[in-house]
Scaffold this motif. Structure first.
Motif, mmCIF file in Angstrom:
data_model
loop_
_atom_site.group_PDB
_atom_site.id
_atom_site.type_symbol
_atom_site.label_atom_id
_atom_site.label_comp_id
_atom_site.label_asym_id
_atom_site.label_seq_id
_atom_site.Cartn_x
_atom_site.Cartn_y
_atom_site.Cartn_z
ATOM 1 N N THR A 84 0.844 -1.194 0.000
ATOM 2 C CA THR A 84 0.000 0.000 0.000
ATOM 3 C C THR A 84 0.878 1.242 0.000
ATOM 4 O OG1 THR A 84 -1.692 -1.172 1.273
ATOM 5 C CG2 THR A 84 -1.857 1.231 1.176
ATOM 6 N N SER A 85 0.773 2.045 -1.056
ATOM 7 C CA SER A 85 1.580 3.256 -1.135
ATOM 8 C C SER A 85 1.138 4.274 -0.097
ATOM 9 C CB SER A 85 1.472 3.875 -2.538
ATOM 10 O OG SER A 85 2.114 3.062 -3.486
ATOM 11 N N VAL A 86 2.094 5.029 0.404
ATOM 12 C CA VAL A 86 1.842 6.057 1.402
ATOM 13 C C VAL A 86 2.248 7.401 0.809
ATOM 14 C CG1 VAL A 86 2.441 6.899 3.699
ATOM 15 C CG2 VAL A 86 2.282 4.439 3.279
ATOM 16 N N GLN A 87 1.411 8.416 1.008
ATOM 17 C CA GLN A 87 1.729 9.733 0.467
ATOM 18 C C GLN A 87 2.862 10.368 1.248
ATOM 19 O OE1 GLN A 87 0.448 11.274 -2.275
ATOM 20 N NE2 GLN A 87 2.028 12.794 -1.945
ATOM 21 N N VAL A 88 3.907 10.763 0.557
ATOM 22 C CA VAL A 88 5.017 11.490 1.170
ATOM 23 C C VAL A 88 5.314 12.698 0.296
ATOM 24 C CG1 VAL A 88 6.070 9.497 2.295
ATOM 25 C CG2 VAL A 88 6.696 10.045 -0.046
ATOM 26 N N SER A 89 5.915 13.707 0.870
ATOM 27 C CA SER A 89 6.206 14.914 0.098
ATOM 28 C C SER A 89 7.512 15.529 0.568
ATOM 29 C CB SER A 89 5.066 15.927 0.225
ATOM 30 O OG SER A 89 4.863 16.281 1.575
ATOM 31 N N LEU A 90 8.110 16.309 -0.306
ATOM 32 C CA LEU A 90 9.339 17.020 -0.006
ATOM 33 C C LEU A 90 9.045 18.507 0.088
ATOM 34 C CD1 LEU A 90 11.679 15.227 -2.570
ATOM 35 C CD2 LEU A 90 11.506 14.755 -0.136
ATOM 36 N N SER A 91 9.769 19.203 0.969
ATOM 37 C CA SER A 91 9.525 20.636 1.126
ATOM 38 C C SER A 91 9.948 21.414 -0.107
ATOM 39 C CB SER A 91 10.259 21.164 2.373
ATOM 40 O OG SER A 91 11.652 20.903 2.260
ATOM 41 N N THR A 92 10.992 20.950 -0.770
ATOM 42 C CA THR A 92 11.463 21.603 -2.002
ATOM 43 C C THR A 92 11.670 20.534 -3.066
ATOM 44 O OG1 THR A 92 13.753 21.471 -1.210
ATOM 45 C CG2 THR A 92 12.546 23.539 -0.807
ATOM 46 N N PRO A 93 10.604 20.000 -3.623
ATOM 47 C CA PRO A 93 10.743 18.877 -4.562
ATOM 48 C C PRO A 93 11.407 19.282 -5.866
ATOM 49 C CG PRO A 93 8.492 19.709 -4.553
ATOM 50 C CD PRO A 93 9.209 20.429 -3.438
ATOM 51 N N ASN A 94 12.245 18.417 -6.367
ATOM 52 C CA ASN A 94 12.864 18.595 -7.670
ATOM 53 C C ASN A 94 12.931 17.221 -8.328
ATOM 54 O OD1 ASN A 94 14.393 18.994 -9.946
ATOM 55 N ND2 ASN A 94 15.910 20.286 -8.958
ATOM 56 N N PRO A 95 11.940 16.860 -9.144
ATOM 57 C CA PRO A 95 11.901 15.507 -9.699
ATOM 58 C C PRO A 95 13.040 15.205 -10.651
ATOM 59 C CG PRO A 95 10.224 16.904 -10.705
ATOM 60 C CD PRO A 95 10.798 17.677 -9.549
ATOM 61 N N ASP A 96 13.782 16.222 -11.104
ATOM 62 C CA ASP A 96 14.939 15.962 -11.959
ATOM 63 C C ASP A 96 16.072 15.303 -11.190
ATOM 64 O OD1 ASP A 96 13.656 17.069 -14.121
ATOM 65 O OD2 ASP A 96 14.694 18.995 -14.001
ATOM 66 N N THR A 97 16.166 15.583 -9.886
ATOM 67 C CA THR A 97 17.333 15.135 -9.128
ATOM 68 C C THR A 97 17.010 14.355 -7.860
ATOM 69 O OG1 THR A 97 17.423 17.250 -7.935
ATOM 70 C CG2 THR A 97 18.739 17.054 -9.952
ATOM 71 N N GLN A 98 15.748 14.211 -7.495
ATOM 72 C CA GLN A 98 15.460 13.512 -6.240
ATOM 73 C C GLN A 98 14.069 12.894 -6.262
ATOM 74 O OE1 GLN A 98 14.010 17.157 -3.402
ATOM 75 N NE2 GLN A 98 16.149 17.167 -4.043
ATOM 76 N N GLY A 99 13.883 11.920 -5.405
ATOM 77 C CA GLY A 99 12.586 11.287 -5.262
ATOM 78 C C GLY A 99 12.517 10.557 -3.943
ATOM 79 N N PRO A 146 24.384 12.071 -8.345
ATOM 80 C CA PRO A 146 25.373 11.364 -7.527
ATOM 81 C C PRO A 146 26.559 12.209 -7.080
ATOM 82 C CG PRO A 146 24.741 10.081 -9.453
ATOM 83 C CD PRO A 146 24.187 11.450 -9.657
ATOM 84 N N ASP A 147 26.803 13.338 -7.743
ATOM 85 C CA ASP A 147 27.951 14.173 -7.379
ATOM 86 C C ASP A 147 27.659 15.118 -6.219
ATOM 87 O OD1 ASP A 147 29.480 13.057 -9.412
ATOM 88 O OD2 ASP A 147 28.727 14.498 -10.889
ATOM 89 N N THR A 148 26.388 15.186 -5.798
ATOM 90 C CA THR A 148 26.007 16.133 -4.757
ATOM 91 C C THR A 148 25.225 15.427 -3.657
ATOM 92 O OG1 THR A 148 25.857 17.898 -6.399
ATOM 93 C CG2 THR A 148 24.803 18.297 -4.264
ATOM 94 N N ALA A 149 25.713 15.502 -2.442
ATOM 95 C CA ALA A 149 24.996 14.909 -1.317
ATOM 96 C C ALA A 149 23.755 15.737 -1.005
ATOM 97 C CB ALA A 149 25.899 14.859 -0.087
ATOM 98 N N PHE A 174 15.808 -1.282 9.127
ATOM 99 C CA PHE A 174 16.781 -1.985 8.308
ATOM 100 C C PHE A 174 17.151 -1.061 7.164
ATOM 101 C CE2 PHE A 174 17.725 -5.181 4.916
ATOM 102 C CZ PHE A 174 18.770 -5.823 5.557
ATOM 103 N N ILE A 175 18.421 -0.687 7.044
ATOM 104 C CA ILE A 175 18.865 0.311 6.074
ATOM 105 C C ILE A 175 19.726 -0.348 5.005
ATOM 106 C CG2 ILE A 175 20.152 2.456 5.737
ATOM 107 C CD1 ILE A 175 19.604 3.112 8.682
ATOM 108 N N ARG A 176 19.453 -0.010 3.766
ATOM 109 C CA ARG A 176 20.312 -0.486 2.683
ATOM 110 C C ARG A 176 20.552 0.645 1.696
ATOM 111 N NH1 ARG A 176 17.113 -5.474 0.124
ATOM 112 N NH2 ARG A 176 18.607 -6.376 1.557
ATOM 113 N N HIS A 177 21.665 0.550 0.987
ATOM 114 C CA HIS A 177 22.113 1.660 0.149
ATOM 115 C C HIS A 177 22.919 1.110 -1.015
ATOM 116 C CE1 HIS A 177 25.606 4.222 -0.964
ATOM 117 N NE2 HIS A 177 24.757 5.224 -0.895
ATOM 118 N N PHE A 178 22.807 1.760 -2.174
ATOM 119 C CA PHE A 178 23.768 1.483 -3.241
ATOM 120 C C PHE A 178 24.084 2.779 -3.958
ATOM 121 C CE2 PHE A 178 20.174 1.319 -6.199
ATOM 122 C CZ PHE A 178 20.719 1.726 -7.405
ATOM 123 N N GLY A 179 25.275 2.830 -4.532
ATOM 124 C CA GLY A 179 25.717 4.044 -5.205
ATOM 125 C C GLY A 179 27.168 4.310 -4.878
#
Length: 219
Positions: A151-166, A185-188, A202-207
């Protein structure tokens, strides 16, 4: 099908199956092509995104807003207009660069958007390396030890930029799962998460610079 259903007296179509491949040319795989590849996922949902290919300059259809693909909402509208109750399936899709880190990020973004916008099913074209960028995109959502919620949950970003984040969230049996995508990937980047239940995660990461480095840990 809708018309013939009246004759057959039973439903004749359960799924509408389509294929979808980005039309912009990213074969150069240089910095500009990679940035374009990462932006292209907006064609799945965003009515303000003019497709950066022939679609945006010479559309071959007469649908409303023809230069913006808006794939999932568009087809869901067509289904509602023509044969309500039909499910939508994308049986072929691709990152356009299975061995590049941007291909993995595109796939992460696509899988999240499929859930967010209610796609009923999808299958990847070809079989990517499970330890490569695309394989790791699937690992984030469904790998050993985790299960992305049904079940998807609605989440939002205060300053969304779909080109660089999701960011995508879902629940399954009172378990909350979050997937965060940094398509630059060049900018944290940092996120302030509110109303996230306390407890063990449980945290997982790739990159990373290697492109396919991965780790997982309980926190």
């Amino acid at each position: 099908m809708k018309q013939q259903e009246k004759v057959a007296r039973k439903r004749l179509l359960d799924y509408l199956d389509i294929h979808y491949y980005y039309q912009a040319d990213t074969s150069a795989n240089d910095a500009a092509a990679k940035a374009l590849r990462l932006r292209a996922t907006r064609s799945l949902w965003d009515p303000t995104y003019v497709d950066e290919s022939w679609v945006g300059t010479s559309p071959q259809n007469h649908q409303p807003n023809p230069t913006a693909v808006t794939l999932i909402p568009r087809f869901k509208t067509l289904i509602q207009q023509n044969y309500p109750g039909t499910k939508l399936f994308i049986s072929e899709f691709s990152s356009t660069a299975d061995t590049d880190i941007t291909g993995g990020l595109v796939t992460v973004d696509m899988l999240g958007l499929f859930g967010k916008f209610g796609l009923d099913g999808a299958t990847y074209w070809a079989t990517p390396d499970v330890n490569g960028p695309v394989g790791l995109a699937y690992w984030l959502f469904r790998g050993f030890g985790t299960f992305f919620g049904s079940t998807s949950v609605q989440v939002s970003l205060s300053t969304p930029n779909p080109d660089t984040q999701g960011v995508f969230a879902a629940t399954e049996k009172n378990k909350l799962s979050l997937v965060i995508v940094n398509k630059n990937p060049d900018t944290a980047i940092s996120f302030n998460l509110a109303n996230v239940p306390s407890g063990q995660y449980f945290i997982r990461h790739f990159g990373g610079e290697a492109g396919v480095a991965k780790w997982q840990v309980r926190d």
